[in-house]
Structure formats: C-alpha cells, structure tokens
Design an enzyme around this catalytic site. Structure first.
Site, short mmCIF file in Angstrom:
data_model
loop_
_atom_site.label_atom_id
_atom_site.label_comp_id
_atom_site.label_asym_id
_atom_site.label_seq_id
_atom_site.Cartn_x
_atom_site.Cartn_y
_atom_site.Cartn_z
N ARG A 85 3.24 -1.63 8.30
CA ARG A 85 4.33 -0.86 7.73
C ARG A 85 4.33 0.69 8.07
NH1 ARG A 85 3.26 -4.31 3.43
NH2 ARG A 85 4.90 -5.68 2.91
N ASP A 145 5.18 -7.47 -4.65
CA ASP A 145 4.06 -7.75 -4.58
C ASP A 145 3.56 -8.24 -5.89
OD1 ASP A 145 3.12 -6.27 -1.76
OD2 ASP A 145 4.42 -5.13 -3.10
N ARG A 148 4.97 -11.57 -6.69
CA ARG A 148 4.32 -12.80 -5.66
C ARG A 148 2.78 -12.90 -6.30
NH1 ARG A 148 5.54 -9.11 -0.19
NH2 ARG A 148 7.37 -10.48 0.45
N HIS A 172 2.35 -0.37 -1.03
CA HIS A 172 3.00 -1.68 -0.85
C HIS A 172 2.70 -1.86 0.69
CE1 HIS A 172 5.82 -4.74 -0.03
NE2 HIS A 172 6.67 -4.00 0.66
#
Ligand code: ADP
Length: 310
Positions: A85, A145, A148, A172
C-alpha cells in the site's frame, strides 16, 4: 443525507451499492474523471434501488456534490498484485491534489471519508489539503481489518461476528496490530469464553488468525485484482453512523496529536463517530507487546508522512 463518491471504480461503486442496499444515503452522486464510467455505475446501482430502500443515484461533475453531508474519496490508482500500500502513495497523493480542492469548493460542509490507499497517509494528505479539522477528515483505516479479525475469531469460536468485540489498530497495512488482549465476546474476556466453548486460543490459532487478517488483501487481490465488497460495506457503515448521528465506536484513521508516543500521525484507533465526524478517541488497554507494535506502526506512518513533507 446526500453522499458524494469521487472515484467510481471498484471501491467507490461497491460503497455506493452498499449504501443503496442499506439505506445509508438518500441521494448518492458518483463523480469520476471517466464520466462514462460514473454514469454507468450510477445507473447500475440505481437499478438495485427498487429492490432496496428509497434513494436517488446519479452521476455528475463536482458541482453535483453541492449539499452533500459526506463525500467519499475513492479516486486513485488501484493496488497491483504484490504491491504494498505504501508504494501507491506518491501516485495517489498527486490525484488528491486535484480532487480535494474541487470537493471543498463544491461541498464546503461535507465530511470527507477517505478510502484511497495507503489510507492512513492519504487521510493525512487530505487533512492537510482541505484545511478541515482532523475529525472531519476520516479514513476508513482498519474498519475492514477489524471486521476480518472479528469474522475469523467468530469462526473459530462458532459464534456470530457481531458478538465478538476487538479492534485492529494502527496502520491499515502490514504493520497493523491485532488487539488480542482487549478482545471480548459479549462482556467476557476472550480467554474465558474460549475455555467455556472448548475452543482455546492457542499460539497456532492466534498465528493463523493474525496471518488471515494481515494477508487478506494480498490474497484477494491475487485472485480478483482488487478488494471491494468488504470495504464498500465498511464505508456504508461509517456513512450510516454519520448520517444518523449514532456516536458509534469504529476503528477509523484520523490525524491524531499523539498516539503511542508518536506525534501528528494518522492511524486507526477506536473512535466515536456521529454527525460532526469523529469526536472522542477511546484509547484501548494494550499489553506491552501490543503497545510496542502500535508505537512501531505509528512511527512507520509518521516517517512516510514526513517523506511527503507532512
Ligand atoms: P479501486 O480498486 O481502488 O477502486 P479503481 O481503479 O477501480 O481502483 O478506481 C479508481 C477510480 O478513480 C477510477 O475509476 C479512476 O477513473 C478514478 N480517478 C483516478 N484519478 C481521478 C481523478 N483525478 N479524479 C476523479 N477520479 C479519478
């Protein structure tokens, strides 16, 4: 509430779709530099409305954002297979130079909801470019997240993810921190519930869930080129919390004066979010290893922001 979405690609369109299905917005306006794409996505989402709750879905230029309560920024270039990212940063920061000013001029009262990756640093970029107070520039951060984490933990325990409470903190991305020590099921500490269910959280289970959360985006991108449904639903959840002034507690990224000893850094912590954007931050109780990991995550984000001159 009217909600604008700038960037009608995979993430922006999934967010619009989730908002239309859940009734999080009464009017949704899609804007993209590819006007034909925005138009096509808006029509496709509008065709779901008769099956869902009342909403108007349309495409337009920046002027069509006038009166929006929230504008989601999902414009940018997508993450390529294997690309971190952070490697996306410079390309997407350049996109925001154009987009943030145009959104501010069209919708001066809107809260900005940042989805473009790397989302923490992009939230910092947007905060600086917009001149808004930090609580009105909100990054989706680790909301996904956290989802998840709860889903995997709930799967291990055989329970509903809605009854599992725990947050992923920090970046993140690769340095994110799973808040194991504060995780609860109902009102009970995780270890107590796991023992009662005969589903102990062994080192192996913990490692598997940690890898499952941390590696989710990479695995999904390898298979389908992008992640969109999970984050789309997460963005719709944040919009609902703002539109209904919920004062909900969600793990979101906001420029924070000080976190884990690091100053002026955008990262995710549990935040209270309502009509005015993010208000209070609820600093979680962490054990020593989690505190060290959060400090390292914050330091990494601070260093990256610094490389951009923030
Ligand atoms: P993601 O998977 O992150 O949604 P996409 O590439 O599917 O990535 O979507 C990003 C969208 O952002 C594209 O539709 C692209 O046209 C749009 N976009 C890129 N730059 C700009 C810009 N400067 N202004 C408006 N939209 C932009």
């Amino acid at each position: 509430m009217k909600v604008g979405i700038v960037g009608a690609g995979m993430v922006g369109s999934a967010a619009g779709y989730a908002m239309a299905l859940t009734g999080a917005a009464s009017r949704i306006v899609l804007v993209d530099r590819d006007a034909a794409l925005a138009q096509a996505q808006a029509q496709d989402i509008a065709h779901a409305v008769p099956f869902a709750s009342a909403a108007v879905v349309e495409a337009g230029g920046y002027d069509a954002l006038a009166g929006a309560g929230v504008v989601v920024l999902a414009a940018g270039v997508g993450q390529k297979p294997g690309e971190s990212r952070l490697a996306l940063l410079e390309r997407n920061a350049a996109v925001f130079e154009d987009v943030v000013g145009a959104v501010r001029a069209a919708a001066p009262r809107a809260i900005l909801l940042i989805a473009t990756n790397p989302v923490d640093v992009m939230t910092h970029v947007a905060t600086r470019l917009s001149g808004l107070s930090p609580g009105r520039v909100i990054g989706s951060g680790t909301i996904l997240d956290t989802a998840r984490f709860r889903m995997l933990l709930a799967g291990h325990l055989g329970l509903a993810p809605q009854s599992v409470h725990g947050y992923v903190l920090g970046e993140h991305g690769d340095s994110e921190v799973l808040g194991w020590s504060g995780a609860r099921v109902g009102s009970e500490p995780l270890a107590s519930v796991a023992a009662q269910l005969g589903a102990a959280i062994t080192a192996d289970v913990r490692a598997r869930i940690d890898a499952g959360v941390r590696g989710a985006a990479y695995r999904i991108i390898a298979g389908k080129g992008a992640t969109n449904y999970g984050i789309g639903a997460g963005l719709a959840r944040i919009v609902r919390a703002i539109g209904r002034d919920e004062q909900a507690v969600l793990s979101l990224s906001v420029v924070t004066p000080e976190a884990a000893g690091v100053r002026d850094v955008a990262l995710s912590l549990p935040r209270v979010v309502g009509a005015g954007g993010v208000g209070t931050t609820l600093m979680p109780t962490l054990d020593a290893a989690e505190t060290r990991a959060l400090a390292a995550s914050a330091a990494l984000l601070r260093e990256t922001a610094g490389a951009l001159g923030l």
